[in-house]
Design an enzyme around this catalytic site. Structure first.
Site, PDB file in Angstrom:
ATOM      1  N   ASP A 141       0.834  -1.190   0.000  1.00  0.00           N
ATOM      2  CA  ASP A 141       0.000   0.000   0.000  1.00  0.00           C
ATOM      3  C   ASP A 141       0.876   1.250   0.000  1.00  0.00           C
ATOM      4  O   ASP A 141       1.840   1.349   0.770  1.00  0.00           O
ATOM      5  CB  ASP A 141      -0.892  -0.021   1.249  1.00  0.00           C
ATOM      6  CG  ASP A 141      -1.814   1.166   1.345  1.00  0.00           C
ATOM      7  OD1 ASP A 141      -2.681   1.309   0.460  1.00  0.00           O
ATOM      8  OD2 ASP A 141      -1.668   1.949   2.299  1.00  0.00           O
ATOM      9  N   GLU A 174       1.709  -0.497  -5.037  1.00  0.00           N
ATOM     10  CA  GLU A 174       0.779   0.580  -5.347  1.00  0.00           C
ATOM     11  C   GLU A 174       1.689   1.801  -5.531  1.00  0.00           C
ATOM     12  O   GLU A 174       2.158   2.380  -4.549  1.00  0.00           O
ATOM     13  CB  GLU A 174      -0.218   0.819  -4.221  1.00  0.00           C
ATOM     14  CG  GLU A 174      -1.223   1.907  -4.562  1.00  0.00           C
ATOM     15  CD  GLU A 174      -2.171   2.231  -3.417  1.00  0.00           C
ATOM     16  OE1 GLU A 174      -3.356   2.535  -3.696  1.00  0.00           O
ATOM     17  OE2 GLU A 174      -1.737   2.206  -2.252  1.00  0.00           O
TER      18      GLU A 174
END
Length: 646
Positions: free
Chosen positions: A286, A323
């Site tokens: 993330d 990401e």
């Protein structure tokens, strides 16, 4: 530093960790037994609330338990019978990722016993394993399963952090996803249930990828109680500006400082732990850019974290997915991660949404929009984006939707977000969704509009699954799941977010379509080497206009060009299939490519025979199996993808 632990009688004892080496407090603690709760506190400092209270959790704690008010680390052993389980190591070329939430995937499934719904054991139930394997996916990517907590503002609203992007323990599984029986039995039982889930998924041929949040922690600002890292070494773990205030490149209030060796070590130790102790096959990072910022806050594709992950033997063969952005300066870095990594390809997402949905608003009013060039670039694996980093299209993790944003069904049903239930007066969530409601916002009984929405969903799913790169499906998109226009359901632990398994005819048809497309993808790739394509010029893609002639530069640049054909070639000279994309509002009479194209030889004399395998248009199955010769005409429906075998 003192360690407090709970003895067999339930009382708390304190032992001074009197050794201090290189900034680390350590010592031997007699009496700390498996299953005991423990925590840390500065020696001589008054305890919070005058009692045990919320002490400081062990950043390396293997288990975490909560009594409803405070959290405690738990000393947990690691023994487990893996019964010969080994990594699957599915090749990237063959990988189809399915992003799902442990709880939401099974909470409403009528075929899973009520006591197992919403749990690790529920995800491992034979009913769910059969569903996932029959769908054809090869890996489940689980939203965060590290131990996490709910932010105070959500608690005040009576909501929770459903997605789990608020980590408090990087080494402990989240106890809330275990069965009630496991939670009662303790942290070791929770750990074992998680491992049993991984073992069962592996036995079914499914890899397990974890969505991990190393960019920030659940600890709040200075005015909130310290939970772990901030109380132990605030100046080491977190980024600060020149005035000592927290820096924020995550939008979550604090950011871990990956210019500090101890922070890099923490993340690496955690990754190794999940690979060695839990047999995890991969990780999706993330806001990965925050993990790669140097001491000046700049993104560095040769950051020590990236270098060390790439060189770590324990992580060899593990799937690494970035990401590739955060909210800090220079935060968009798609395509710049090093070899060995795959990136979430937001350019693919935007190109597909634009071509099939967002462009329809102006086109309906006679205004030309983007040509097919952007879509073609996405379909071919975004080689221009990933080539400079030395990677092929296999580094492109393609997706149209993810947990964050509209579902696939909602992209075709809403022009605007509807996040009122989140308690922020609809201010949260993205405003730029590149969606199209087909004439009515939200629910409707108009069968014409419902058919058009289903058509668009099929077309986008086909584009995703037939493109070069690695596709990711968001759980429920294959059955038309809706969140009723909520594009930021991070705090909705309810039926709004859970997958509803009671399907109508349209949803059953979408499931059937998705299964067929995954099989078709595998057949198209069947003759390719596992490294295919290693470079952009290895792709063997040949592009034709609707007249069956090679595309020209002018046609690529013309915004009125909304039809293109692509011949999928193989290194040996064979042709595996033909895809036709019609992004216009009417039927298009195309000419099939008249010659076989091989690298270096040009067109050969023999004529191809194309067999229709799939079309997303309304004609659907009615024409499946139709055969058309090269040079002959074929009709492709509006806003449709058609796939042919040669």
């Amino acid at each position: 530093m003192d360690i407090y632990f709970q003895d067999a009688a339930g009382g708390w004892e304190a032992v001074l960790l009197h050794e201090h080496t290189d900034g680390v407090h350590h010592g031997t603690v007699d009496g700390l037994q498996e299953g005991c709760r423990y925590a840390f506190w500065p020696h001589g400092a008054p305890l919070p609330g005058g009692g045990a209270g919320q002490l400081l959790l062990d950043p390396y704690g293997r288990g975490i338990e909560s009594d409803g008010g405070s959290c405690y680390s738990v000393y947990v052993g690691s023994g487990f019978d893996w019964d010969g389980d080994a990594p699957l190591r599915t090749e990237w070329r063959d990988t189809v990722v399915y992003e799902c939430h442990v709880k939401g995937q099974t909470m409403l499934h009528p075929g899973i016993p009520p006591e197992l719904r919403g749990t690790y054991a529920g995800l491992a139930h034979p009913v769910m394993l059969d569903y996932l394997t029959n769908l054809g996916i090869t890996a489940v990517e689980l939203l965060p399963v590290h131990f996490h907590t709910d932010e105070p503002h959500l608690q005040e609203l009576g909501l929770s952090n459903y997605w789990g992007y608020n980590t408090l323990g990087f080494f402990a599984p989240h106890a809330g996803y275990a069965t009630a029986a496991a939670r009662v039995a303790g942290a070791k039982a929770v750990q074992d249930e998680f491992k049993s889930m991984v073992r069962a998924l592996h036995a079914a041929g499914l890899e397990v990828i974890l969505d991990v949040v190393y960019n920030h922690t659940a600890e709040g600002q200075e005015d909130q109680p310290a939970l772990s890292f901030r109380g132990l070494a605030d100046e080491i773990y977190y980024r600060h500006d020149a005035n000592g205030y927290y820096l924020d490149t995550t939008g979550c209030g604090n950011t871990l400082d990956f210019s500090e060796p101890r922070v890099v070590q923490l993340a690496l130790d955690s990754l190794r732990h999940w690979v060695s102790e839990y047999h995890i096959d991969g990780f999706r990072f993330d806001l990965a850019v925050s993990l790669c910022r140097d001491g000046r806050g700049h993104f560095n594709p040769a950051h020590p974290f990236l270098v060390t992950v790439g060189a770590d033997r324990a992580l060899t063969g593990v799937k690494l997915i970035a990401e590739p952005w955060d909210v800090g300066p220079g935060g968009w870095q798609t395509g710049r991660f090093p070899p060995g990594w795959a990136d979430w390809n937001d350019r693919f997402r935007d190109s597909v949404r634009d071509f099939w949905l967002a462009d329809r608003h102006p086109l309906n009013h006679g205004s030309p929009q983007g040509s097919v060039a952007r879509l073609a670039n996405a379909v071919s694996g975004s080689a221009d984006l990933f080539g400079p980093s030395g990677r092929s299209s296999l580094a492109s993790l393609n997706y149209v939707t993810a947990h964050d944003g509209f579902t696939l069904a909602d992209l075709a049903a809403y022009d605007r977000k509807h996040n009122e239930d989140n308690g922020e007066e609809n201010r949260d969530g993205q405003n730029d969704n590149r969606s199209y409601n087909h004439g009515v916002e939200g629910p409707t009984g108009d069968s014409r509009i419902l058919d058009s929405r289903a058509h668009s969903a099929r077309t986008m799913m086909a584009t995703l699954l037939l493109s070069l790169g690695v596709p990711m499906i968001t759980a429920g998109d294959e059955i038309g799941r809706t969140q009723h226009g909520n594009n930021n359901a991070y705090c909705q632990d309810s039926a709004l977010s859970w997958v509803n398994w009671v399907l109508d005819d349209s949803q059953e048809q979408m499931l059937k379509t998705t299964r067929r497309l995954i099989k078709l993808r595998k057949s198209f790739l069947g003759h390719q080497p596992y490294s295919y394509p290693a470079r952009a010029d290895d792709a063997y893609l040949f592009w034709f206009n609707e007249r069956g002639e090679p595309m020209t530069t002018d046609e690529w640049e013309d915004p009125a060009t909304r039809v293109v054909q692509v011949l999928l070639g193989s290194p040996g000279g064979a042709n595996d299939g033909l895809l036709v994309f019609n992004g216009s509002g009417g039927n298009r009479r195309i000419t099939m490519p008249a010659a076989r194209w091989r690298t270096g030889t040009g067109p050969a004399a023999e004529r191809e025979m194309f067999e229709l395998l799939f079309t997303s248009s309304e004609m659907g199955d009615r024409r499946r199996g139709a055969r058309i010769r090269g040079g002959e005409h074929e009709m492709v429906g509006p806003w449709s993808v058609a796939a042919y075998k040669i």
